[in-house]
Design a protein around this motif. Sequence first.
Motif, PDB file in Angstrom:
ATOM      1  N   MET A 115       0.838  -1.203   0.000  1.00 42.89           N
ATOM      2  CA  MET A 115       0.000   0.000   0.000  1.00 42.89           C
ATOM      3  C   MET A 115       0.872   1.253   0.000  1.00 42.89           C
ATOM      4  N   ALA A 116       1.986   1.210   0.708  1.00 45.20           N
ATOM      5  CA  ALA A 116       2.915   2.345   0.708  1.00 45.20           C
ATOM      6  C   ALA A 116       3.445   2.598  -0.701  1.00 45.20           C
ATOM      7  N   ILE A 117       3.787   1.537  -1.406  1.00 42.58           N
ATOM      8  CA  ILE A 117       4.301   1.675  -2.771  1.00 42.58           C
ATOM      9  C   ILE A 117       3.236   2.248  -3.700  1.00 42.58           C
ATOM     10  N   ALA A 118       2.036   1.656  -3.664  1.00 42.75           N
ATOM     11  CA  ALA A 118       0.961   2.101  -4.550  1.00 42.75           C
ATOM     12  C   ALA A 118       0.583   3.553  -4.281  1.00 42.75           C
ATOM     13  N   SER A 119       0.419   3.909  -3.018  1.00 47.37           N
ATOM     14  CA  SER A 119      -0.007   5.266  -2.677  1.00 47.37           C
ATOM     15  C   SER A 119       1.064   6.294  -3.050  1.00 47.37           C
ATOM     16  N   ALA A 123       0.636   9.475  -5.723  1.00 46.70           N
ATOM     17  CA  ALA A 123       0.787  10.789  -5.081  1.00 46.70           C
ATOM     18  C   ALA A 123      -0.177  10.971  -3.914  1.00 46.70           C
ATOM     19  N   ASP A 124      -0.576   9.874  -3.304  1.00 46.62           N
ATOM     20  CA  ASP A 124      -1.415   9.910  -2.096  1.00 46.62           C
ATOM     21  C   ASP A 124      -0.472   9.872  -0.900  1.00 46.62           C
ATOM     22  N   MET A 125       0.111  11.027  -0.602  1.00 48.58           N
ATOM     23  CA  MET A 125       1.171  11.068   0.394  1.00 48.58           C
ATOM     24  C   MET A 125       0.648  10.905   1.814  1.00 48.58           C
ATOM     25  N   VAL A 126      -0.637  11.156   2.041  1.00 45.04           N
ATOM     26  CA  VAL A 126      -1.225  10.941   3.368  1.00 45.04           C
ATOM     27  C   VAL A 126      -1.232   9.450   3.686  1.00 45.04           C
ATOM     28  N   GLY A 129       2.429   8.120   4.035  1.00 49.23           N
ATOM     29  CA  GLY A 129       3.023   8.418   5.343  1.00 49.23           C
ATOM     30  C   GLY A 129       2.450   7.551   6.443  1.00 49.23           C
ATOM     31  N   ASP A 130       1.148   7.303   6.386  1.00 51.44           N
ATOM     32  CA  ASP A 130       0.494   6.455   7.390  1.00 51.44           C
ATOM     33  C   ASP A 130       1.052   5.034   7.347  1.00 51.44           C
ATOM     34  N   MET A 131       1.190   4.482   6.146  1.00 53.60           N
ATOM     35  CA  MET A 131       1.702   3.112   5.996  1.00 53.60           C
ATOM     36  C   MET A 131       3.157   3.022   6.445  1.00 53.60           C
ATOM     37  N   MET A 132       3.960   3.999   6.067  1.00 50.58           N
ATOM     38  CA  MET A 132       5.382   3.966   6.439  1.00 50.58           C
ATOM     39  C   MET A 132       5.571   4.081   7.945  1.00 50.58           C
ATOM     40  N   ASN A 133       4.738   4.868   8.603  1.00 49.61           N
ATOM     41  CA  ASN A 133       4.804   4.974  10.067  1.00 49.61           C
ATOM     42  C   ASN A 133       4.504   3.634  10.728  1.00 49.61           C
ATOM     43  N   LYS A 134       3.590   2.874  10.147  1.00 48.42           N
ATOM     44  CA  LYS A 134       3.234   1.571  10.706  1.00 48.42           C
ATOM     45  C   LYS A 134       4.326   0.529  10.468  1.00 48.42           C
ATOM     46  N   LEU A 135       5.169   0.767   9.467  1.00 49.69           N
ATOM     47  CA  LEU A 135       6.226  -0.196   9.126  1.00 49.69           C
ATOM     48  C   LEU A 135       7.545   0.092   9.830  1.00 49.69           C
ATOM     49  N   VAL A 136       7.625   1.241  10.495  1.00 46.97           N
ATOM     50  CA  VAL A 136       8.883   1.613  11.179  1.00 46.97           C
ATOM     51  C   VAL A 136       9.247   0.570  12.238  1.00 46.97           C
ATOM     52  N   GLY A 137      10.509   0.101  12.190  1.00 49.92           N
ATOM     53  CA  GLY A 137      11.010  -0.845  13.197  1.00 49.92           C
ATOM     54  C   GLY A 137      10.693  -2.298  12.921  1.00 49.92           C
ATOM     55  N   LYS A 138       9.934  -2.574  11.863  1.00 49.78           N
ATOM     56  CA  LYS A 138       9.583  -3.964  11.569  1.00 49.78           C
ATOM     57  C   LYS A 138      10.661  -4.621  10.711  1.00 49.78           C
ATOM     58  N   GLU A 139      10.874  -5.918  10.933  1.00 52.56           N
ATOM     59  CA  GLU A 139      11.840  -6.666  10.141  1.00 52.56           C
ATOM     60  C   GLU A 139      11.170  -7.221   8.889  1.00 52.56           C
ATOM     61  N   PHE A 140      11.952  -7.273   7.811  1.00 56.32           N
ATOM     62  CA  PHE A 140      11.433  -7.752   6.533  1.00 56.32           C
ATOM     63  C   PHE A 140      12.180  -9.002   6.083  1.00 56.32           C
ATOM     64  N   GLU A 141      11.420 -10.036   5.747  1.00 57.90           N
ATOM     65  CA  GLU A 141      12.029 -11.228   5.160  1.00 57.90           C
ATOM     66  C   GLU A 141      12.257 -11.024   3.665  1.00 57.90           C
ATOM     67  N   LYS A 157      10.997  12.498   0.800  1.00 57.61           N
ATOM     68  CA  LYS A 157      11.321  13.702   1.589  1.00 57.61           C
ATOM     69  C   LYS A 157      10.994  14.978   0.821  1.00 57.61           C
ATOM     70  N   ASP A 158      10.965  14.897  -0.509  1.00 57.42           N
ATOM     71  CA  ASP A 158      10.673  16.085  -1.317  1.00 57.42           C
ATOM     72  C   ASP A 158       9.201  16.481  -1.286  1.00 57.42           C
ATOM     73  N   TYR A 159       8.364  15.662  -0.639  1.00 53.84           N
ATOM     74  CA  TYR A 159       6.922  15.931  -0.582  1.00 53.84           C
ATOM     75  C   TYR A 159       6.469  16.436   0.790  1.00 53.84           C
ATOM     76  N   TYR A 160       7.413  16.618   1.700  1.00 57.50           N
ATOM     77  CA  TYR A 160       7.035  17.038   3.055  1.00 57.50           C
ATOM     78  C   TYR A 160       7.813  18.297   3.446  1.00 57.50           C
ATOM     79  N   ALA A 161       7.110  19.203   4.137  1.00 54.01           N
ATOM     80  CA  ALA A 161       7.725  20.468   4.554  1.00 54.01           C
ATOM     81  C   ALA A 161       8.745  20.237   5.660  1.00 54.01           C
ATOM     82  N   SER A 162       9.853  20.950   5.568  1.00 54.17           N
ATOM     83  CA  SER A 162      10.882  20.874   6.613  1.00 54.17           C
ATOM     84  C   SER A 162      10.440  21.678   7.835  1.00 54.17           C
TER      85      SER A 162
END
Length: 343
Positions: A115-119, A123-126, A129-141, A157-162
């Motif tokens: 879902m992170a890839i598709a979104s 250009a569905d950055m909301v 971002g939600d999917m990537m936050n849920k994946l933080v710290g998880k291990e991938f096989e 990073k180019d889609y989010y304000a500093s």
Amino acid sequence: MQEDLNTNAEPVAPEPACAQCGNPHYVEGHATRLCASCRQSLIKFPIPLWVKLFGAAIVVLMVVSLVLSPQNFTAAIALSRAERYEKAHLYGSEQKELKKALVIVPGSQQIQAHMAIASFYNADMVTYGDMMNKLVGKEFEDAELLRELNNLSAYAKDYYASDTLNKLDEQYKNGIPDTTYQHYIQQHPEDLFTQYAYASTVFNKENYGKSDTLLAEIIKINPHHVYALFMQSIAKRELGQLEASVACCDKLLKENPEQVMALSSKARTLLKQGRFKDGLSMAVKAKQLDSSFYYNEATLALAYHLNKQTRQRDAIMKHAQQDSALAGYMQYANEVITGKKKF
């Protein structure tokens, strides 16, 4: 002389023989008479590979359906379809399938990752971002899937304000001055989001030439920047550079043929070129992919108007009266439809 036929003659019973080759020496004790050679050849007759594979697939499906609940089975089918769409770069269709799967299995790491890839490509950055936050710290096989997510993060990073830009925005309540933007960009040329924000400010002032120049600098650094290419397609259309506008859209559609922003902007440019039927067809396609994209609703109203399909046009205009968010996007379309502005 007429031949005399005896129709009452007793029929002669055929001699028992092999049903396969007619050999009179067949193996007794079986329902079907077969000689030893034919019986042996039929026993060894090879089962076609496709029959074996089909049978194996049926067994797998039966096992899966017994092990999984009906809902999980539905989620597995949706994920399978989504992965096929992803391989074809049809990210709009992929995201629709993944939404179905996430409703059933919201905690699935694999579904969240895809879902992170598709979104991202939609250009569905909301959602990204939600999917990537849920994946933080998880291990991938799946090392390849992890690599894909890491590659996207480098562009995201180019889609989010500093934080710096957010502070500037708080400091200037009536909007960041052009000179402040220019000074900041000179000091931080890697901050593409701020450059995009400045290009948007200039664009909203209808200074399309300057906006086009600023957007070109962004695209030079990040040629995949969806928002920059989308806005540049509009700027070039306003500047009368219609072929260049189409080229911007085609760059986006090459990476994602279902990129709704690109389809909608290209539809407007086709309308501008007088290709009314093509423009309408493309706007309809965009709506089928995402009915919530307001810019395309306005594009669709224009397309219906230019194709003299007033009933469909008026339905969108009526809807806009009840939806304040859509009404904002409909302003330009309204001016064209009412004759206040020439398209």
